[in-house]
Design an enzyme around this catalytic site. Structure first.
Site, short mmCIF file in Angstrom:
data_model
loop_
_atom_site.label_atom_id
_atom_site.label_comp_id
_atom_site.label_asym_id
_atom_site.label_seq_id
_atom_site.Cartn_x
_atom_site.Cartn_y
_atom_site.Cartn_z
N CYS A 194 -11.12 4.58 -9.60
CA CYS A 194 -11.42 5.62 -10.57
C CYS A 194 -12.80 5.34 -11.15
O CYS A 194 -13.17 4.20 -11.42
CB CYS A 194 -10.44 5.70 -11.72
N ARG B 97 -15.61 5.23 -5.92
CA ARG B 97 -14.57 4.50 -6.65
C ARG B 97 -13.19 5.14 -6.50
O ARG B 97 -12.17 4.58 -6.92
CB ARG B 97 -14.92 4.42 -8.14
N TRP C 213 -8.60 7.63 -8.20
CA TRP C 213 -7.86 6.97 -7.12
C TRP C 213 -6.45 6.83 -7.67
O TRP C 213 -6.21 6.08 -8.63
CB TRP C 213 -8.47 5.60 -6.81
N ASN D 289 -9.65 4.82 -16.74
CA ASN D 289 -9.58 4.00 -15.53
C ASN D 289 -8.80 2.74 -15.89
O ASN D 289 -9.15 2.07 -16.87
CB ASN D 289 -10.99 3.64 -15.04
N GLY D 290 -7.76 2.45 -15.13
CA GLY D 290 -6.95 1.27 -15.41
C GLY D 290 -5.49 1.63 -15.32
O GLY D 290 -5.13 2.68 -14.79
N GLU E 134 -11.91 -9.77 10.57
CA GLU E 134 -12.83 -8.79 9.96
C GLU E 134 -12.98 -7.56 10.87
O GLU E 134 -12.93 -6.42 10.40
CB GLU E 134 -14.19 -9.47 9.69
N LYS F 259 -11.93 -3.66 9.92
CA LYS F 259 -12.85 -2.51 10.03
C LYS F 259 -12.21 -1.43 10.90
O LYS F 259 -12.30 -0.24 10.59
CB LYS F 259 -14.19 -2.93 10.67
N GLU G 108 -9.39 0.36 8.80
CA GLU G 108 -9.75 1.21 7.65
C GLU G 108 -10.64 2.37 8.03
O GLU G 108 -10.56 3.43 7.40
CB GLU G 108 -10.36 0.39 6.50
N HIS H 255 2.63 -17.37 20.74
CA HIS H 255 3.81 -17.68 19.93
C HIS H 255 4.56 -16.43 19.50
O HIS H 255 5.36 -16.47 18.58
CB HIS H 255 3.40 -18.52 18.72
N LYS I 95 -13.85 1.98 -2.94
CA LYS I 95 -14.79 0.87 -2.74
C LYS I 95 -14.51 -0.31 -3.68
O LYS I 95 -14.60 -1.46 -3.30
CB LYS I 95 -16.20 1.40 -2.97
O1 M6R Z 1 -15.80 -5.86 -3.86
P1 M6R Z 1 -15.06 -6.91 -3.10
O2 M6R Z 1 -15.88 -7.58 -2.09
O3 M6R Z 1 -14.37 -7.89 -4.01
O4 M6R Z 1 -13.91 -6.11 -2.36
C1 M6R Z 1 -12.92 -6.74 -1.61
C2 M6R Z 1 -12.22 -5.78 -0.70
O5 M6R Z 1 -11.60 -4.77 -1.44
C3 M6R Z 1 -13.18 -5.15 0.30
O6 M6R Z 1 -13.84 -6.09 1.06
C4 M6R Z 1 -12.41 -4.19 1.24
O7 M6R Z 1 -11.56 -4.92 2.07
C5 M6R Z 1 -13.39 -3.34 2.06
N1 M6R Z 1 -12.92 -2.00 2.11
C6 M6R Z 1 -13.57 -3.82 3.45
O8 M6R Z 1 -14.44 -3.04 4.19
#
Ligand code: M6R
Length: 571
Positions: free
Chosen positions: A2, A28, A66, A92-93, A454, A458, A461, A477, A566
C-alpha cells in the site's frame, strides 16, 4: 505494501498532478486506488487510472492498495470515511485489534461499508471527536491501537492533514509552497531533496506552510530535516518496453557506480562494516526473497575464506536464531522496509546484537535501525522483480568477502555482465522453447545453489510458471520422480563441477530437456568468467533474461505481476 500520499499546498494542483504522484508509489500495491480532496471521493479497483476531470484542489489524500483484509472491491478501496463523512482516512498497515474496535463501534451505532480493518480508523476518530479534541484523539489512537499504521486523515472543515505512524513507513517531503506526506521519498524526489522521517508512535499536523510533530503523549517534538540524494532520471522508463528489462540493462552501470563508491563516499562505512564483522563472534544474515538468495551467496563466499556465517529467512528469524550481544546481524534488503526483516531486527535488538545492513532505499527504516549501512546504489527499481538490486547486493558481498581473502577481480565484473547481456538473443530462443511448460527445475550446487533458487523465484513471480530451485544433490532424494520426457531442467555448472554434471546426466537419462548454463565446458549458455564469485552473478542474470522473455511470450504484466508488491510491509 500500500502506498499513501497526502498533498497540501499554497497553490492549487490538478487531479492529474496528484495522481501522477500516486503512480510513483504504484509498485507498492496495485489492487485498487483512491483519492479524496474534501469535495470528491474516488475509489476504484485495478491499476491507477488517471482521471480526465479538470479538477483542482489544495488538499488531497491518495492511496494505492495491496489487499490484506477484505477482497479487491471498490468498497474496500481507500479512502474510508466516517458515518458523517467528516473524517476521511487512508491507511497502510494492519490494525490488529480492528474486530474488537469494530464490534464496539457498531454497538455505538456506526455503520461500516467495507470489509477492511482500515475503515475502523475513520469511525474511531468520529467517535472520539464527540468528547475529545483531534490532538487528544491522535494520542488515544497511538496508545489504543494494536498493529501497524501509517495513517493520513482529513477532517472536512479543516485545511490540514493529520499523519500518524507505527512500523509502516511515512515521510514528510518539504517542498516549495507545499508539503507532501508519503510512504516513501519516491513520491516527491523529483521536486525536493529534503524530508522528515517519522519514527514509531509519532504524529504530525501538517498545513500548507507549516508542520508540527508530536510524540505518543502529545508532547511537541523537534524533528531534523534530512537531505537525501537520489538520481531521479533513473526512474523513467525511456525507450524500454518494461522497467524489468531497463533495470537489467542498467546492471553494468550500477555495478561500476557501486564499486567506485567504495573508494569514495562509502569508503569509511565500508571499512567500519568490515571492522564490525571482524570483531563479532557470530555473523548472521537476515533477508527475504531475492535478498535472501543474495545473502546465501554471501555466506558461501565468506565460508570459502574460512569465515563462519549463516543466513536466515526473515519471517522465521525469531524461531531459528540464537543471538547475543556478540552477534552481528546483517540485514540485506532492497526496500529497507520489509516487515519480516524489521521484525527479526527488533528481536535482535532485544538480544543486544549489533545491526548493520545492505540497503537500496536510503533513509528507509532498516537503514535507520542500523549502526552502519552500505548503500546498494542500484537506483530506483520499479519492476516488482529484483534484478539490478540483487546484482549490487551480491557485488557488495563479494567486496566484503574479498577483504577476508576471497579471490576475485571486481574491476572486470561490469564488462563480464555486459558480455552476459549480449547473449540475450540466445536466451530468448531458449525462452521461446520452454515458455509453455508447466514446471521448470533449476539445479545448482555450492555457489550455484542460491542462484538456482533465485532463478526459480524469478520464473515463478514473473513468468507464472511453477519452478523449483534445488540443490543438485538433493534431487535424487525425491523430486527426481517428477522428471518426465521433455521436463526443462536448468543446470548451473560452475568450473566443471563434476557432481553437478552428474546430476544433470541423471535427469537427462530420464528424458529431461537439460539446459546447461556453464563456464568451463560447452554449455547451452556460456558464462563468461572462470571465477566462482562472478559465475553466481552472471548465472542469475541469465535467469533474469530468461524469465523476462518467457513472460513476454506469455504476454504477462511483467512489471506488476499479480498478487505481488515491491515493498512487503506486512508480516
Ligand atoms: O526489499 P527487500 O529486498 O527486503 O524485499 C525482499 C523480497 O520481498 C523481494 O526480494 C521479493 O522476493 C522480490 N519480488 C523478488 O524479485
Amino acid at each position: 505494501m500500500c502506498g499513501i500520499i497526502g498533498l497540501i499546498s499554497e497553490q492549487e494542483f490538478t487531479l492529474k498532478e496528484a495522481f501522477m504522484k500516486l503512480k510513483k508509489l504504484e509498485y507498492r500495491g496495485y489492487d485498487s486506488f483512491g483519492y479524496y480532496d474534501t469535495e470528491i471521493l474516488i475509489k476504484k479497483t485495478g491499476h491507477i487510472d488517471i482521471p480526465r476531470k479538470n479538477k483542482k484542489s489544495k488538499i488531497a489524500i491518495l492511496h494505492t492498495r495491496w489487499a490484506t483484509h477484505g477482497g479487491v472491491t471498490d468498497y474496500n478501496a481507500h479512502p474510508h470515511q466516517s458515518c458523517d463523512k467528516n473524517i476521511t482516512i487512508v491507511h497502510n498497515g494492519i490494525i490488529e485489534n480492528y474486530q474488537e474496535l469494530k464490534d464496539d463501534l457498531i454497538k455505538r451505532g456506526h455503520k461500516f461499508r467495507s470489509e477492511t480493518d482500515s475503515e475502523v480508523v475513520a469511525h474511531y476518530f468520529e467517535e472520539k471527536l464527540k468528547t475529545k479534541s483531534i490532538k487528544e484523539s491522535c494520542v488515544d489512537f497511538i496508545n489504543e491501537i494494536k498493529g501497524t499504521f501509517a495513517v493520513l486523515l482529513i477532517k472536512k472543515d479543516e485545511n490540514r492533514i493529520y499523519a500518524l505512524k507505527r512500523d509502516s513507513p511515512l515521510v514528510l517531503g518539504i517542498c516549495n509552497n507545499k508539503n507532501i506526506l508519503a510512504s516513501d521519498i519516491y513520491a516527491f524526489s523529483d521536486i525536493s531533496d529534503e524530508a522528515i522521517f517519522f519514527e514509531n508512535d509519532e504524529f504530525a499536523i501538517v498545513e500548507k506552510d507549516n508542520y508540527m510533530f508530536f510524540d505518543q503523549h502529545g508532547k511537541k517534538i523537534n524533528k531534523k530535516i534530512q537531505k537525501f540524494l537520489w538520481e531521479q532520471e533513473e526512474s523513467e522508463k525511456k525507450k524500454f518496453r518494461h522497467y524489468m528489462i531497463k533495470e537489467i540493462m542498467e546492471e553494468p552501470k550500477v555495478v561500476k557506480r557501486l564499486l567506485f563508491s567504495f573508494k569514495t563516499e562509502q569508503k569509511s562505512n565500508f571499512n567500519k562494516f568490515i571492522e564490525l564483522i571482524k570483531k563479532s563472534k557470530k555473523i548472521l544474515f537476515i533477508a527475504a526473497g531475492t535478498s535472501y538468495h543474495a545473502s546465501l551467496l554471501g555466506v558461501y563466499y565468506l565460508h570459502e575464506c574460512g569465515i563462519e556465517a549463516q543466513t536466515l529467512i526473515a519471517s522465521e528469524f525469531r524461531h531459528f536464531a540464537t543471538i547475543d550481544k556478540e552477534t552481528i546481524v546483517i540485514a540485506v534488503t532492497q526496500s529497507g522496509e520489509t516487515m519480516d526483516v524489521i521484525d527479526g531486527l527488533k528481536y535482535a535488538q532485544k538480544k543486544r546484537a549489533k545491526i548493520i545492513s545492505i540497503v537500496n532505499v536510503p533513509y528507509s527504516t532498516i537503514q535507520r535501525m542500523s549502526e552502519v549501512s552500505l548503500n546498494i546504489l542500484a537506483g530506483q527499481e520499479v519492476c516488482v522483480a529484483a534484478t539490478k538490486s540483487f546484482v549490487n547486493q551480491v557485488t557488495i558481498l563479494l567486496a566484503i568477502a574479498k577483504e577476508f581473502g576471497f579471490k576475485i577481480n571486481l574491476d572486470t565484473l561490469a564488462p563480464r555482465i555486459e558480455s552476459m547481456l549480449k547473449q540475450e538473443n540466445k536466451i530468448k530462443k531458449i525462452a521461446a522453447e520452454i515458455y509453455m511448460k508447466n514446471d521448470i527445475y533449476v539445479l545448482g550446487r555450492g555457489l550455484s545453489y542460491p542462484v538456482a533458487r533465485e532463478v526459480a523465484l524469478k520464473i515463478k513471480e514473473i513468468s507464472y510458471i511453477h519452478a523449483e530451485g534445488m540443490m543438485g544433490g538433493e534431487l535424487k532424494h525425491g523430486t527426481i520422480a517428477l522428471i518426465e520426457k521433455g521436463t526443462p531442467v536448468i543446470a548451473l555448472i560452475s568450473n566443471k563441477d563434476y557432481d553437478m554434471l552428474s546430476n544433470a546426466k541423471e535427469v537427462e537419462a530420464r528424458g529431461a530437456n537439460v539446459i546447461k548454463v556453464a563456464n568451463e565446458l560447452n554449455g547451452d549458455i556460456n558464462v563468461p568468467t572462470s571465477n566462482d564469485g562472478k559465475f553466481g552473478v552472471l548465472a542469475a542474470i541469465f535467469g533474469q533474461l530468461l524469465t523476462y522473455h518467457m513472460a513476454l511470450e506469455r504476454n504477462l504484466p511483467i512489471d506488476k505481476p499479480r498478487n505481488l508488491a515491491k515493498s512487503v510491509t506486512v508480516k
